[in-house]
Write an enzyme that holds these catalytic residues in place. Structure first.
Site, PDB file in Angstrom:
ATOM      1  N   ASN A  62      41.327  40.844  36.853  1.00 22.06           N
ATOM      2  CA  ASN A  62      42.567  39.958  37.288  1.00 22.06           C
ATOM      3  C   ASN A  62      42.461  38.698  36.123  1.00 22.06           C
ATOM      4  OD1 ASN A  62      43.557  41.254  39.170  1.00 22.06           O
ATOM      5  ND2 ASN A  62      42.118  40.172  40.778  1.00 22.06           N
ATOM      6  N   GLU A 126      49.367  44.457  35.264  1.00 25.29           N
ATOM      7  CA  GLU A 126      49.675  44.342  36.725  1.00 25.29           C
ATOM      8  C   GLU A 126      50.500  43.367  36.856  1.00 25.29           C
ATOM      9  OE1 GLU A 126      46.844  45.089  40.214  1.00 25.29           O
ATOM     10  OE2 GLU A 126      47.180  42.825  40.347  1.00 25.29           O
ATOM     11  N   TRP A 216      36.559  41.711  53.448  1.00 31.73           N
ATOM     12  CA  TRP A 216      37.011  41.734  52.072  1.00 31.73           C
ATOM     13  C   TRP A 216      35.893  41.490  51.166  1.00 31.73           C
ATOM     14  CZ3 TRP A 216      37.266  37.967  48.524  1.00 31.73           C
ATOM     15  CH2 TRP A 216      37.746  38.126  47.043  1.00 31.73           C
ATOM     16  N   ARG A 247      45.267  40.894  53.136  1.00 32.37           N
ATOM     17  CA  ARG A 247      44.811  42.579  52.925  1.00 32.37           C
ATOM     18  C   ARG A 247      45.405  43.491  53.427  1.00 32.37           C
ATOM     19  NH1 ARG A 247      44.266  40.586  48.763  1.00 32.37           N
ATOM     20  NH2 ARG A 247      42.434  40.327  47.320  1.00 32.37           N
ATOM     21  N   ASP A 349      44.387  53.041  43.483  1.00 32.86           N
ATOM     22  CA  ASP A 349      44.336  51.611  43.314  1.00 32.86           C
ATOM     23  C   ASP A 349      43.229  51.227  44.655  1.00 32.86           C
ATOM     24  OD1 ASP A 349      44.954  48.703  43.072  1.00 32.86           O
ATOM     25  OD2 ASP A 349      46.234  48.746  45.008  1.00 32.86           O
ATOM     26  N   HIS A 386      38.213  33.956  42.542  1.00 29.60           N
ATOM     27  CA  HIS A 386      39.656  34.474  42.902  1.00 29.60           C
ATOM     28  C   HIS A 386      40.159  32.900  43.274  1.00 29.60           C
ATOM     29  CE1 HIS A 386      42.401  36.841  44.755  1.00 29.60           C
ATOM     30  NE2 HIS A 386      41.773  37.781  44.670  1.00 29.60           N
ATOM     31  N   SER A 433      36.589  38.623  38.241  1.00 27.45           N
ATOM     32  CA  SER A 433      35.221  39.504  37.740  1.00 27.45           C
ATOM     33  C   SER A 433      35.066  39.067  36.118  1.00 27.45           C
ATOM     34  CB  SER A 433      35.596  40.882  37.741  1.00 27.45           C
ATOM     35  OG  SER A 433      36.779  41.241  37.090  1.00 27.45           O
TER      36      SER A 433
HETATM   37  O1  SFD Z   1      41.808  42.753  43.985  1.00 32.27           O
HETATM   38  C1  SFD Z   1      21.168  37.997  45.525  1.00 32.27           C
HETATM   39  N1  SFD Z   1      37.294  40.344  42.737  1.00 32.27           N
HETATM   40  C2  SFD Z   1      38.541  40.758  41.674  1.00 32.27           C
HETATM   41  N2  SFD Z   1      38.275  40.559  40.333  1.00 32.27           N
HETATM   42  C3  SFD Z   1      38.833  41.066  39.478  1.00 32.27           C
HETATM   43  O2  SFD Z   1      38.923  40.809  38.299  1.00 32.27           O
HETATM   44  N3  SFD Z   1      39.752  41.933  39.756  1.00 32.27           N
HETATM   45  C4  SFD Z   1      39.876  42.698  41.023  1.00 32.27           C
HETATM   46  O3  SFD Z   1      40.602  43.535  41.231  1.00 32.27           O
HETATM   47  C5  SFD Z   1      39.376  41.756  42.002  1.00 32.27           C
HETATM   48  N4  SFD Z   1      39.286  42.105  43.482  1.00 32.27           N
HETATM   49  C6  SFD Z   1      38.248  41.876  44.152  1.00 32.27           C
HETATM   50  C7  SFD Z   1      37.320  41.124  43.961  1.00 32.27           C
HETATM   51  C8  SFD Z   1      36.297  40.713  44.875  1.00 32.27           C
HETATM   52  C9  SFD Z   1      35.979  41.540  45.845  1.00 32.27           C
HETATM   53  C10 SFD Z   1      34.967  41.337  46.810  1.00 32.27           C
HETATM   54  C11 SFD Z   1      36.924  42.692  46.233  1.00 32.27           C
HETATM   55  C12 SFD Z   1      38.036  42.856  45.427  1.00 32.27           C
HETATM   56  C13 SFD Z   1      36.576  43.460  47.441  1.00 32.27           C
HETATM   57  C14 SFD Z   1      36.557  39.151  42.377  1.00 32.27           C
HETATM   58  C15 SFD Z   1      35.280  39.517  41.623  1.00 32.27           C
HETATM   59  O4  SFD Z   1      34.763  40.665  42.028  1.00 32.27           O
HETATM   60  C16 SFD Z   1      34.279  38.210  41.696  1.00 32.27           C
HETATM   61  O5  SFD Z   1      34.975  36.869  41.461  1.00 32.27           O
HETATM   62  C17 SFD Z   1      33.015  38.474  41.018  1.00 32.27           C
HETATM   63  O6  SFD Z   1      32.390  39.402  41.290  1.00 32.27           O
HETATM   64  C18 SFD Z   1      32.115  37.127  40.864  1.00 32.27           C
HETATM   65  O7  SFD Z   1      30.994  37.354  40.521  1.00 32.27           O
HETATM   66  P1  SFD Z   1      29.649  36.578  40.883  1.00 32.27           P
HETATM   67  O8  SFD Z   1      28.462  37.251  39.811  1.00 32.27           O
HETATM   68  O9  SFD Z   1      29.785  35.258  41.263  1.00 32.27           O
HETATM   69  O10 SFD Z   1      29.356  37.400  42.202  1.00 32.27           O
HETATM   70  P2  SFD Z   1      29.001  39.023  42.453  1.00 32.27           P
HETATM   71  O11 SFD Z   1      29.311  39.774  41.479  1.00 32.27           O
HETATM   72  O12 SFD Z   1      29.117  39.223  43.871  1.00 32.27           O
HETATM   73  O13 SFD Z   1      27.279  38.977  42.413  1.00 32.27           O
HETATM   74  C19 SFD Z   1      26.495  38.354  43.575  1.00 32.27           C
HETATM   75  C20 SFD Z   1      25.029  38.913  43.078  1.00 32.27           C
HETATM   76  O14 SFD Z   1      23.866  37.889  43.770  1.00 32.27           O
HETATM   77  C21 SFD Z   1      23.015  38.919  44.372  1.00 32.27           C
HETATM   78  N5  SFD Z   1      22.596  38.130  45.424  1.00 32.27           N
HETATM   79  N6  SFD Z   1      20.368  38.247  44.713  1.00 32.27           N
HETATM   80  C22 SFD Z   1      18.891  37.791  45.253  1.00 32.27           C
HETATM   81  N7  SFD Z   1      18.577  36.998  46.252  1.00 32.27           N
HETATM   82  C23 SFD Z   1      19.810  36.589  47.097  1.00 32.27           C
HETATM   83  N8  SFD Z   1      19.301  36.098  48.240  1.00 32.27           N
HETATM   84  C24 SFD Z   1      21.220  37.076  46.710  1.00 32.27           C
HETATM   85  N9  SFD Z   1      22.222  36.896  47.525  1.00 32.27           N
HETATM   86  C25 SFD Z   1      23.067  37.898  46.690  1.00 32.27           C
HETATM   87  C26 SFD Z   1      24.014  40.046  44.642  1.00 32.27           C
HETATM   88  O15 SFD Z   1      23.179  41.305  45.106  1.00 32.27           O
HETATM   89  C27 SFD Z   1      24.902  40.291  43.262  1.00 32.27           C
HETATM   90  O16 SFD Z   1      23.928  40.934  42.421  1.00 32.27           O
HETATM   91  S1  SFD Z   1      40.799  41.665  44.036  1.00 32.27           S
HETATM   92  O17 SFD Z   1      40.713  41.657  45.743  1.00 32.27           O
HETATM   93  O18 SFD Z   1      41.059  40.481  43.633  1.00 32.27           O
HETATM   94  P1  AMP Z   2      45.021  40.464  45.158  1.00 36.50           P
HETATM   95  O1  AMP Z   2      45.164  41.946  45.102  1.00 36.50           O
HETATM   96  O2  AMP Z   2      45.600  39.607  46.186  1.00 36.50           O
HETATM   97  O3  AMP Z   2      43.606  40.008  45.049  1.00 36.50           O
HETATM   98  O4  AMP Z   2      45.746  39.939  44.033  1.00 36.50           O
HETATM   99  C1  AMP Z   2      45.392  40.517  42.583  1.00 36.50           C
HETATM  100  C2  AMP Z   2      45.970  39.392  41.797  1.00 36.50           C
HETATM  101  O5  AMP Z   2      47.345  39.200  41.925  1.00 36.50           O
HETATM  102  C3  AMP Z   2      45.167  37.699  41.850  1.00 36.50           C
HETATM  103  O6  AMP Z   2      45.360  37.291  40.621  1.00 36.50           O
HETATM  104  C4  AMP Z   2      46.538  37.298  42.783  1.00 36.50           C
HETATM  105  O7  AMP Z   2      46.436  35.776  42.726  1.00 36.50           O
HETATM  106  C5  AMP Z   2      47.736  37.912  42.320  1.00 36.50           C
HETATM  107  N1  AMP Z   2      48.944  38.076  43.287  1.00 36.50           N
HETATM  108  C6  AMP Z   2      48.610  38.947  44.372  1.00 36.50           C
HETATM  109  N2  AMP Z   2      49.936  38.742  44.881  1.00 36.50           N
HETATM  110  C7  AMP Z   2      50.706  37.913  44.200  1.00 36.50           C
HETATM  111  C8  AMP Z   2      52.039  37.648  44.726  1.00 36.50           C
HETATM  112  N3  AMP Z   2      52.688  37.874  45.803  1.00 36.50           N
HETATM  113  N4  AMP Z   2      52.485  36.674  43.495  1.00 36.50           N
HETATM  114  C9  AMP Z   2      51.900  36.208  42.615  1.00 36.50           C
HETATM  115  N5  AMP Z   2      50.548  36.579  42.297  1.00 36.50           N
HETATM  116  C10 AMP Z   2      49.996  37.490  43.227  1.00 36.50           C
END
Ligand code: SFD
Ligand code: AMP
Length: 635
Positions: A62, A126, A216, A247, A349, A386, A433
């Protein structure tokens, strides 16, 4: 009580967590550490291959700015993020990530991640910033590079970090325990990089029973980063900014591909399109109601208004979107072929990132090309990535940050030697990510530089201190063991509270008083004050947490971590007397945006010694000139 052995580990740089930010940190730290003969150690509560938010994979990257091809400028990205967060963002941090993020994406591709390509070999977008990927194994690919860089002898998996080891304002490292064997761990380090993600299940989730883990945000990220930085005495920011994504209902499938790639509409049960019908509402949110894209929280809010008016369910019109794109493909044969393609993409997806949503479609006989699916606003989460913003207040880079935002080392918190990245660092939203990975790299490089330049002494923790930390960590096991036979039903006991019950109490409190799902994300001073009163009792009772085994011991500490995240949130929502992010939360007693008094960050700090909280405002300083003027201002 069974005996626990104690293992002490000495290192130079300690990376806490094994997610996207930590894996980025590992790769970068290994490179710089080698040049300086330093040791780097990584600790994850789970297995790095499948830990954190990306465990199930993702279907999109993203954040990709496209600097190589001149697609966008860094300023474009900063403008996008500032607008989306209703003006509250650290431009220096966002710009620093934006100028490095593409290289993380190119590394992912080099390591084997399939990124969709068009006929000309370019990435398939996307949306403006988002790339489509075949991302089921995204985390495995990124983890492999991190593990190769560090070497397996420097990686501790299935070790849960409880908190920081402090000597006054100096951080000596971290302590925790194995979730598989009876070992208590003490990690001593010259610098520590916190990357343990954000927090879920602080609020009551929509799903219950065996479905509860299907939120989520991943249930295993439970507020460890916030607890760690708070207890280290670090300044925190944006603790009021919870993130609520819309979602696919119940299984939390992503909507981005539907809105951006398939250009789908969302309509209410009566066919009305809230983004069109409720457009006049945007006038009430100042300049932020006029920007494109409309901020995520305002998009949420328009849908919520329909739900509150009894016009739900809200549907993603998947059938309409698919049929429309297919029909545009040409004659009947071409349309049929396109339909098949779209159908496959729609399922992929979900299969790439939220397998349970695909299972739910299959279980409830949904064919997306024939039938709409319900969407809904999720329960609140705490993340710095995010469209969230909560996390530690960290230093920006010297060449971009105003002097008020720079204190020597990028990504270092206000505690010397404690660095933060990903969901652990605040006010740098929309890193996702790829940006989290890039930020991990930035933080790790700065942390190595910190060790080389500041030459901190090798920390020592005396045996009495180690024993005290160990006893405190294992106390829930001892409490349970002592009292378990005083009742016949072990869940209910006047002498202890088990973590599941404790969690339900926390979630009920947050849901009802701090604006969760059942209170339509609405709260007010009286509600928040009542919530604070109950949080005090909860904190008292946390001393009586009881754990039957190692797994429950982890659950106990996860819930203590969540409780601190909850308190930081309630206090900050209370402090900010306006509504800035409707769609995330609404203050019924201050229902309007108040730019004059609240165009600022709200930061907070816990004094670990006294338990006193301090709340204050910090100014939003701009790195860029006003729109139209494109060069960086710098320091
Ligand atoms: O579509 C301990 N995110 C998405 N990013 C994208 O680029 N594209 C997507 O498609 C993404 N989508 C999405 C995303 C997140 C989620 C939950 C879903 C869908 C369902 C966001 C990214 O995933 C997010 O920004 C990054 O992963 C953040 O990275 P970071 O490193 O801050 O968090 P992490 O990857 O979750 O890792 C955390 C680690 O910490 C560990 N941990 N270890 C030891 N002791 C403890 N007490 C701990 N507590 C946690 C974990 O095990 C892990 O290793 S979409 O929805 O937008
Ligand atoms: P999401 O699946 O909602 O996590 O969205 C993935 C990416 O698309 C993120 O960068 C969001 O900010 C963006 N996005 C989702 N829906 C919209 C929308 N309706 N308009 C603009 N950006 C969006």
């Amino acid at each position: 009580m069974v005996d626990f052995k104690t293992q002490e580990v000495e290192t130079d740089l300690l990376i806490l967590g094994g997610g996207m930010a930590a894996c980025g940190a590992a790769v970068e730290a290994a490179y710089w550490a080698k040049q300086h003969g330093l040791k780097v150690t990584l600790v994850d509560k789970a297995a790095v291959d499948r830990s954190g938010a990306v465990a199930m994979g993702l279907s999109a990257i993203n954040q990709y700015v496209g600097l190589r091809d001149g697609q966008n400028t860094i300023k474009d990205y900063v403008d996008y993020v500032r607008n989306d967060l209703m003006g509250v963002t650290r431009e220096d941090l966002v710009a620093n990530i934006a100028r490095h993020v593409d290289s993380s994406v190119h590394l992912f591709e080099k390591w084997g991640l399939p990124i969709w390509k068009d006929e000309k070999g370019g990435y398939v977008h996307e949306g403006r910033w988002q790339l489509m990927i075949n991302g089921e194994s995204y985390k495995v690919v990124v983890a492999e590079a991190a593990k190769n860089a560090l070497g397996k002898e420097n990686i501790f998996e299935r070790v849960f970090i409880v908190g920081p080891i402090m000597d006054g304002d100096k951080c000596l490292g971290a302590y925790g325990f194995s979730v598989r064997e009876n070992t208590f761990y003490v990690f001593k380090a010259k610098a520590t990089l916190v990357a343990m993600g954000g927090a879920v299940h602080v609020f009551k989730p929509r799903n219950s029973g065996e479905g509860q883990g299907r939120a989520w945000y991943p249930p295993w990220n439970a507020g460890a980063s916030t607890f760690f930085t708070l207890k280290a005495g670090a300044e925190m920011t944006c603790q009021e900014v919870r993130f609520i994504p819309v979602r696919f209902k119940d299984a939390y499938g992503p909507v981005g591909a539907w809105f951006l790639l398939f250009k789908s509409r969302a309509t209410n049960a009566f066919g009305g399109e809230y983004m069109v019908e409720r457009k006049p509402e945007l006038e009430n949110w100042g300049a932020y109601g006029k920007v494109k894209p409309i901020p995520a929280n305002l998009r949420n809010y328009l849908g919520m208004l329909d739900v509150m008016a009894g016009k739900g369910p809200i549907y993603m019109r998947t059938e309409e979107a698919i049929q429309k794109i297919a029909a545009a493909a040409g004659d009947e044969k071409a349309a049929k072929k396109k339909l098949k393609e779209l159908e496959a993409e729609a399922w992929e997806d979900f299969l790439d990132m939220t397998i349970s949503q695909a299972i739910l479609w299959a279980a409830s006989n949904v064919s997306p090309e024939e039938k709409s699916s319900e969407i809904a606003a999720a329960e609140p989460y705490f993340i710095g990535s995010h469209s969230g913003a909560s996390g530690a207040w960290v230093s920006g880079p010297e060449d971009l940050a105003p002097k008020e935002y720079f204190w020597g080392y990028e990504s270092m918190s206000t505690v010397k030697g404690v660095f933060c990245a990903g969901d652990a660092s605040g006010a740098s939203s929309h890193k996702f990510s790829s940006g989290s990975h890039a930020e991990g790299r930035i933080a790790a490089k700065a942390a190595v530089r910190y060790i080389v330049q500041e030459k901190p002494a090798a920390p020592s923790v005396d045996a009495t201190r180690v024993e005290a930390l160990k006893a405190e960590t294992l106390k829930p096991l001892a409490t349970f063991d002592e009292f378990k036979n005083t009742t016949t039903q072990q869940d209910v006991n006047p002498n202890y509270i088990r973590p599941k019950m404790f969690q339900m109490r926390l979630q009920k409190l947050m849901d009802e008083y701090a604006g969760g799902v059942t209170s339509q994300f609405t709260t007010s001073r009286p509600l928040l004050e009542k919530g604070m009163e109950l949080l005090v009792f909860l904190k008292e009772d946390s001393e009586k947490l009881g754990a039957a085994d190692l797994h429950e011991l982890m659950r106990c500490w996860e819930n203590v971590h969540r409780m601190y995240q909850a308190e930081a949130h309630v206090r900050t929502v209370l402090f900010r007397e306006e509504t800035r992010w409707p769609g995330y939360y609404f203050r019924s007693d201050f229902p309007k945006l108040n730019e004059e008094n609240w165009h600022c960050f709200v930061n907070c700090k816990l004094d670990p010694a006294t338990g006193q909280w301090e709340m204050y405002k910090r100014p939003i300083l701009h790195m860029f000139k006003q729109p139209g003027e494109h060069e960086l201002l710098g320091g």
